[in-house]
Design a protein around this motif. Structure first.
Motif, short mmCIF file in Angstrom:
data_model
loop_
_atom_site.label_atom_id
_atom_site.label_comp_id
_atom_site.label_asym_id
_atom_site.label_seq_id
_atom_site.Cartn_x
_atom_site.Cartn_y
_atom_site.Cartn_z
N HIS A 25 59.18 25.58 -94.47
CA HIS A 25 58.00 26.23 -95.05
C HIS A 25 57.55 27.41 -94.19
CE1 HIS A 25 57.52 23.08 -98.03
NE2 HIS A 25 57.59 22.16 -97.08
N GLN A 26 56.85 28.32 -94.81
CA GLN A 26 56.25 29.47 -94.12
C GLN A 26 54.80 29.09 -93.77
OE1 GLN A 26 56.65 33.26 -96.19
NE2 GLN A 26 54.68 33.94 -95.35
N VAL A 27 54.53 28.94 -92.47
CA VAL A 27 53.24 28.39 -92.04
C VAL A 27 52.37 29.47 -91.40
CG1 VAL A 27 52.10 26.68 -90.58
CG2 VAL A 27 54.29 26.13 -91.67
N THR A 28 51.12 29.50 -91.84
CA THR A 28 50.10 30.38 -91.24
C THR A 28 48.95 29.51 -90.76
OG1 THR A 28 50.63 32.24 -92.71
CG2 THR A 28 48.48 32.26 -91.66
N LEU A 29 48.45 29.80 -89.56
CA LEU A 29 47.31 29.08 -89.02
C LEU A 29 46.07 29.97 -89.02
CD1 LEU A 29 48.94 27.47 -85.83
CD2 LEU A 29 49.03 26.66 -88.20
N PHE A 30 44.93 29.38 -89.31
CA PHE A 30 43.66 30.10 -89.19
C PHE A 30 42.80 29.36 -88.19
CE2 PHE A 30 39.25 31.08 -90.15
CZ PHE A 30 39.27 32.44 -90.39
N ASN A 31 42.52 30.01 -87.07
CA ASN A 31 41.69 29.39 -86.03
C ASN A 31 41.13 30.48 -85.11
OD1 ASN A 31 43.76 29.91 -83.94
ND2 ASN A 31 44.91 28.26 -84.97
N ARG A 32 40.41 30.04 -84.10
CA ARG A 32 39.78 31.01 -83.18
C ARG A 32 40.76 31.60 -82.17
NH1 ARG A 32 35.56 26.99 -83.48
NH2 ARG A 32 33.63 27.85 -84.38
N GLY A 33 41.96 31.06 -82.11
CA GLY A 33 42.95 31.58 -81.18
C GLY A 33 42.77 31.09 -79.76
N ASN A 34 42.08 29.97 -79.58
CA ASN A 34 41.84 29.46 -78.24
C ASN A 34 43.03 28.71 -77.65
OD1 ASN A 34 39.19 30.44 -78.32
ND2 ASN A 34 38.40 28.55 -79.21
N ASN A 35 43.94 28.26 -78.50
CA ASN A 35 45.11 27.52 -78.04
C ASN A 35 46.38 28.20 -78.55
OD1 ASN A 35 43.70 25.13 -76.85
ND2 ASN A 35 42.97 24.92 -78.95
N PRO A 36 47.47 28.14 -77.79
CA PRO A 36 48.71 28.79 -78.20
C PRO A 36 49.30 28.16 -79.45
CG PRO A 36 49.08 27.39 -76.27
CD PRO A 36 47.61 27.45 -76.48
N ALA A 37 49.91 28.98 -80.27
CA ALA A 37 50.57 28.51 -81.48
C ALA A 37 52.07 28.45 -81.26
CB ALA A 37 50.26 29.45 -82.64
N PRO A 38 52.79 27.62 -82.02
CA PRO A 38 54.24 27.54 -81.88
C PRO A 38 54.90 28.88 -82.21
CG PRO A 38 53.40 25.70 -83.17
CD PRO A 38 52.26 26.66 -83.00
N GLU A 39 56.03 29.10 -81.62
CA GLU A 39 56.77 30.33 -81.87
C GLU A 39 57.16 30.41 -83.34
OE1 GLU A 39 60.85 32.61 -80.34
OE2 GLU A 39 60.11 30.81 -79.31
N GLY A 40 57.03 31.59 -83.92
CA GLY A 40 57.40 31.79 -85.31
C GLY A 40 56.31 31.48 -86.31
N VAL A 41 55.13 31.13 -85.80
CA VAL A 41 54.02 30.81 -86.69
C VAL A 41 53.00 31.95 -86.67
CG1 VAL A 41 52.10 29.24 -87.13
CG2 VAL A 41 54.30 28.33 -86.39
N ARG A 42 52.64 32.41 -87.83
CA ARG A 42 51.64 33.46 -87.94
C ARG A 42 50.25 32.87 -87.73
NH1 ARG A 42 49.66 35.94 -93.54
NH2 ARG A 42 48.42 37.73 -92.83
N VAL A 43 49.44 33.57 -86.96
CA VAL A 43 48.07 33.12 -86.70
C VAL A 43 47.09 34.19 -87.14
CG1 VAL A 43 46.39 32.39 -84.97
CG2 VAL A 43 48.79 31.71 -84.73
N ILE A 44 46.14 33.79 -87.96
CA ILE A 44 45.03 34.67 -88.33
C ILE A 44 43.81 34.18 -87.56
CG2 ILE A 44 43.55 35.52 -90.18
CD1 ILE A 44 45.85 35.02 -92.12
N LYS A 45 43.29 35.00 -86.68
CA LYS A 45 42.16 34.59 -85.85
C LYS A 45 40.84 34.82 -86.60
CE LYS A 45 44.42 35.42 -81.41
NZ LYS A 45 44.35 36.13 -80.10
N GLY A 46 40.03 33.79 -86.59
CA GLY A 46 38.74 33.90 -87.25
C GLY A 46 37.92 32.66 -87.04
#
Length: 310
Positions: A25-46
């Motif tokens: 699956h294509q995974v995107t995370l939405f969070n404050r960006g306080n913790n590192p995300a796994p490689e290859g995962v898109r993060v939208i900070k908010g």
């Protein structure tokens, strides 16, 4: 599928993200960006507590499924639902078995009454709102106590702290209250299974497939830590005789608390893979031994144990 996970970098989200990536699956995370995300995962900070932030940063995004892992109150989830209602195939909400009203006939089943005054009432209010949405294919997950590596709640670690330091285990009441723990990996697998099944409008209890007493849990933690469970000194006390204020003396609620997971097993083709001992061993060796600290506050224990000194 294009999947959005609210949070995703702590405990449940870490396990779920890994499983979804492995499934392609294509995974995107939405969070404050306080913790590192796994490689290859898109993060939208908010900040999800700011509806305008959700709208500005997610309004033009398109997803097939959304996992709301960290919504505690209706005010957390409603703006997200309003933004994506009619635009997603699946909306999976992380609720809690803590919503159930205490019963004389356990285990809790999904249709049982809820406690509108519990500290988890926000979870039930959110579920009720999801059910009222005409164009939202929602599913709710109700775990009991969750344990496993990266657990930020002092559950199994509370027992490990005392066992490793050869201290007595102060347990409220008679020690025979029955409870239930579920490993976080098994929970994440069940959550991922929702994508493959018609679970619209369904609520699922998800946990381990065995129950255990408080005393039994202490002994199970001892076994996981490589200690003789018969060597434990378990002290039973009456919590009503103490005023701990906001300090927490024990990590579990002093009552019977366990759920029937048959519905999830049958409808999601899911089965827990961890028995309690193997799950506790995983948590002890892969997490506790690597993160334990020598500065543990046993002051509440000492206050209890003073009444049992001879």
């Amino acid at each position: 599928m294009r999947i959005l996970i609210m949070g995703g970098t702590r405990f449940i989200g870490v396990y779920l993200t890994k499983i979804l990536l492995e499934q392609g699956h294509q995974v995107t995370l939405f969070n404050r960006g306080n913790n590192p995300a796994p490689e290859g995962v898109r993060v939208i900070k908010g900040d999800r507590t700011k509806p305008e932030d959700l709208k500005d940063k997610l309004g033009k995004e398109n997803f097939d499924a959304i996992y709301d892992n960290n919504g505690r109150e209706l005010s957390d989830t409603q703006p997200l639902v309003d933004l994506f209602q009619g635009r997603v195939e699946k909306f999976i909400y992380m609720s809690s078995a803590g919503v159930y009203l205490k019963t004389d006939q356990p285990p809790h089943k999904e249709g049982d009454a809820v406690d509108t005054k519990s500290r988890h009432k926000g979870k039930h209010e959110t579920e009720a709102y999801l059910a009222s949405c005409a164009y939202l294919p929602w599913t709710s997950i109700r775990p009991t106590y969750i344990y496993g590596s990266q657990n930020y709640n002092p559950l199994e670690s509370w027992f490990f702290d005392r066992i490793v330091h050869d201290r007595p285990i102060p347990i409220p009441g008679h020690g025979q209250h029955i409870t239930q723990l579920g490993h976080v990996q098994d929970l994440a697998v069940a959550m991922a299974k929702v994508l493959d099944h018609d679970a619209q409008g369904q609520i699922y209890n998800v946990s381990g497939d065995r129950y255990i007493t408080f005393d039994g849990l202490a002994r199970a933690c001892a076994v996981a830590a490589g200690k003789n469970p018969d060597s434990l000194k378990i002290v039973h006390y009456d919590p009503k005789q103490y005023d701990f204020g906001k300090r927490k003396a024990f990590p579990l609620r002093p009552q019977h608390f366990f759920c029937d997971i048959t519905k999830a097993q049958q409808q999601l083709s899911w089965q827990p893979q961890y028995d309690l001992i193997s799950g506790l061993k995983e948590a002890f060796h892969n997490d506790y031994l690597k993160s334990k600290t020598s500065t543990i506050d046993f002051s509440v224990d000492d206050e209890i144990l003073r009444n049992f000194q001879t």
